[in-house]
Scaffold this active site. Structure first.
Site, short mmCIF file in Angstrom:
data_model
loop_
_atom_site.label_atom_id
_atom_site.label_comp_id
_atom_site.label_asym_id
_atom_site.label_seq_id
_atom_site.Cartn_x
_atom_site.Cartn_y
_atom_site.Cartn_z
N GLU A 63 2.07 5.78 -5.30
CA GLU A 63 1.13 4.81 -5.87
C GLU A 63 -0.24 5.45 -6.10
OE1 GLU A 63 2.00 0.62 -4.54
OE2 GLU A 63 -0.05 0.28 -5.27
N TYR A 101 0.31 0.52 -16.80
CA TYR A 101 0.57 0.68 -15.36
C TYR A 101 1.36 1.96 -15.11
CZ TYR A 101 1.26 0.00 -10.49
OH TYR A 101 1.23 0.18 -9.13
N GLU A 103 1.93 5.43 -12.37
CA GLU A 103 1.73 6.01 -11.04
C GLU A 103 2.18 7.46 -11.06
OE1 GLU A 103 3.80 3.95 -7.95
OE2 GLU A 103 3.03 1.98 -8.53
N HIS A 158 9.40 5.49 -5.40
CA HIS A 158 8.71 4.22 -5.18
C HIS A 158 9.35 3.23 -6.14
CE1 HIS A 158 4.92 1.54 -5.66
NE2 HIS A 158 5.76 1.04 -4.78
N ASP A 192 8.60 4.59 -0.61
CA ASP A 192 8.60 3.13 -0.51
C ASP A 192 9.73 2.60 -1.38
OD1 ASP A 192 8.14 0.44 -0.51
OD2 ASP A 192 6.21 0.54 -1.56
N ASP A 237 9.60 1.27 3.65
CA ASP A 237 9.53 2.72 3.45
C ASP A 237 10.63 3.41 4.26
OD1 ASP A 237 6.49 3.13 2.17
OD2 ASP A 237 6.74 1.35 3.42
N HIS A 277 0.64 -0.20 3.65
CA HIS A 277 1.83 0.46 4.23
C HIS A 277 1.43 1.42 5.34
CE1 HIS A 277 5.04 -0.49 1.18
NE2 HIS A 277 3.96 -0.86 0.51
#
Ligand SMILES: *[C@@H]1O[C@H](CO)[C@@H](O)[C@H](O)[C@H]1NC(C)=O
Length: 307
Positions: A63, A101, A103, A158, A192, A237, A277
């Site tokens: 992230e 969006y 990452e 993720h 994650d 995770d 997290h």
């Protein structure tokens, strides 16, 4: 040769042979919840992330939302200046279904303890399901002399919460791809996965090949809590390894979430400024630095006893 000079020579050779086992090797995965410009300018947050990453020989950050491409270089700069060790990193491209969006996966690793020998961006359209992942794994191959197994592969993931079941299942296809490409089965999956709390229905686990196939060992179990909030208990995770050889190279009981708020005396609010997290981590068993160190020792002892 006199016995005292024999002894001295033995001690000298022993120090050269490096039979002393090295310390363990820690692998971590941390969802640093929207890590970008703003967090990289928050001194307290950066201090905590640096403390967390410094504990690891290699740490997967997820992230990372660094649209200006500055936060990670800033982080590495601070890490290098605030740690005993030197670090480097490799990062994926910015990944995501929409341009708005994106990452990145970032692997931060300790120089001198591990090297990245190869890397590739998995593209799931090559496997006929062009929509398996929101963020396809950026896969690295590592080499280290510090562990019993010296070469292994890390597959980061993720997942998108609502597609978690399908994406975790598709990691099995990634395994087959890595096996074909690099001729190795020493593969660890980490990150994650959103593998709990309604995102993967209990009845669906049997359809997740990474879970139902007994060759994969889930080191972070379903009962763990990888979330900072006191109101949630979810094992989002995870760390999973393939094969008995890899499973045997793990230090027993070393796989765990790292409760950094407790460890560093942070309030829930202070911890949530860092991430929602906990990092997850696992230790690999140490190997002898030098191949055959023990054999050399035994031969030397036999020699000196016989003289
Ligand atoms: C879930 O996966 C489907 C493809 O199977 C994709 O079209 C959709 O955008 C994904 N959902 C999210 C929220 O990414």
């Amino acid at each position: 040769m006199s016995s005292s000079s024999s002894l001295l020579l033995l001690l000298f050779l022993l120090s050269l042979s490096g039979v002393k086992p090295t310390s363990g090797f820690k692998i971590c995965a941390f969802n640093v919840q929207s890590f970008g410009d703003s967090k990289s300018h928050n001194t307290e947050v950066m201090r905590t992330i640096i403390r967390i990453v410094s504990r690891c020989d290699v740490c997967l950050l997820q992230e990372v939302r660094d649209s200006k491409q500055k936060a990670i270089p800033v982080f590495l700069f601070s890490l290098r200046h605030n740690s005993q060790n030197q670090y480097d990193y490799v990062a994926s491209e910015r990944l995501g279904r929409t341009p708005s969006y994106q990452e990145q996966y970032v692997f931060v690793f300790r120089i001198g303890s591990v090297t990245v020998t190869d890397q590739y961006q998995y593209l799931d359209m090559l496997r006929g399901d062009e929509d398996a992942f929101s963020r396809e794994p950026f896969i690295v191959r590592l080499h280290t002399r510090k562990t019993a197994i010296r070469d292994f592969v890390l597959v980061p993931q993720h997942t998108t919460p609502t597609n978690a079941t399908k994406e975790i299942d598709a990691l099995y296809d990634v395994f087959l791809d890595v096996k074909k490409k690099w001729k190795t089965e020493m593969v660890m999956f980490l990150g994650d996965f959103n593998a709990d709390c309604g995102y993967v229905a209990k009845k669906n686990w049997q359809h997740v090949r990474l879970y139902s196939n007994q060759a994969f060992v889930w080191l972070i179990g379903d009962a763990e809590d990888t979330t900072v909030r006191e109101t949630t208990t979810c094992a989002y995770d995870r760390i999973v390894v393939h094969g008995e050889a890899f499973a045997k190279a793990i230090v027993p009981q070393s796989a765990q979430p790292f409760n950094f708020p407790k460890e560093y005396g942070l309030t829930e609010e202070q911890a949530l400024d860092v991430s929602d997290h906990y990092p997850v981590e696992v230790e690999l068993k140490a190997g002898s630095e030098h191949l055959g160190g023990h054999t050399l020792l035994i031969v030397l002892m036999a020699f000196f006893i016989s003289t």
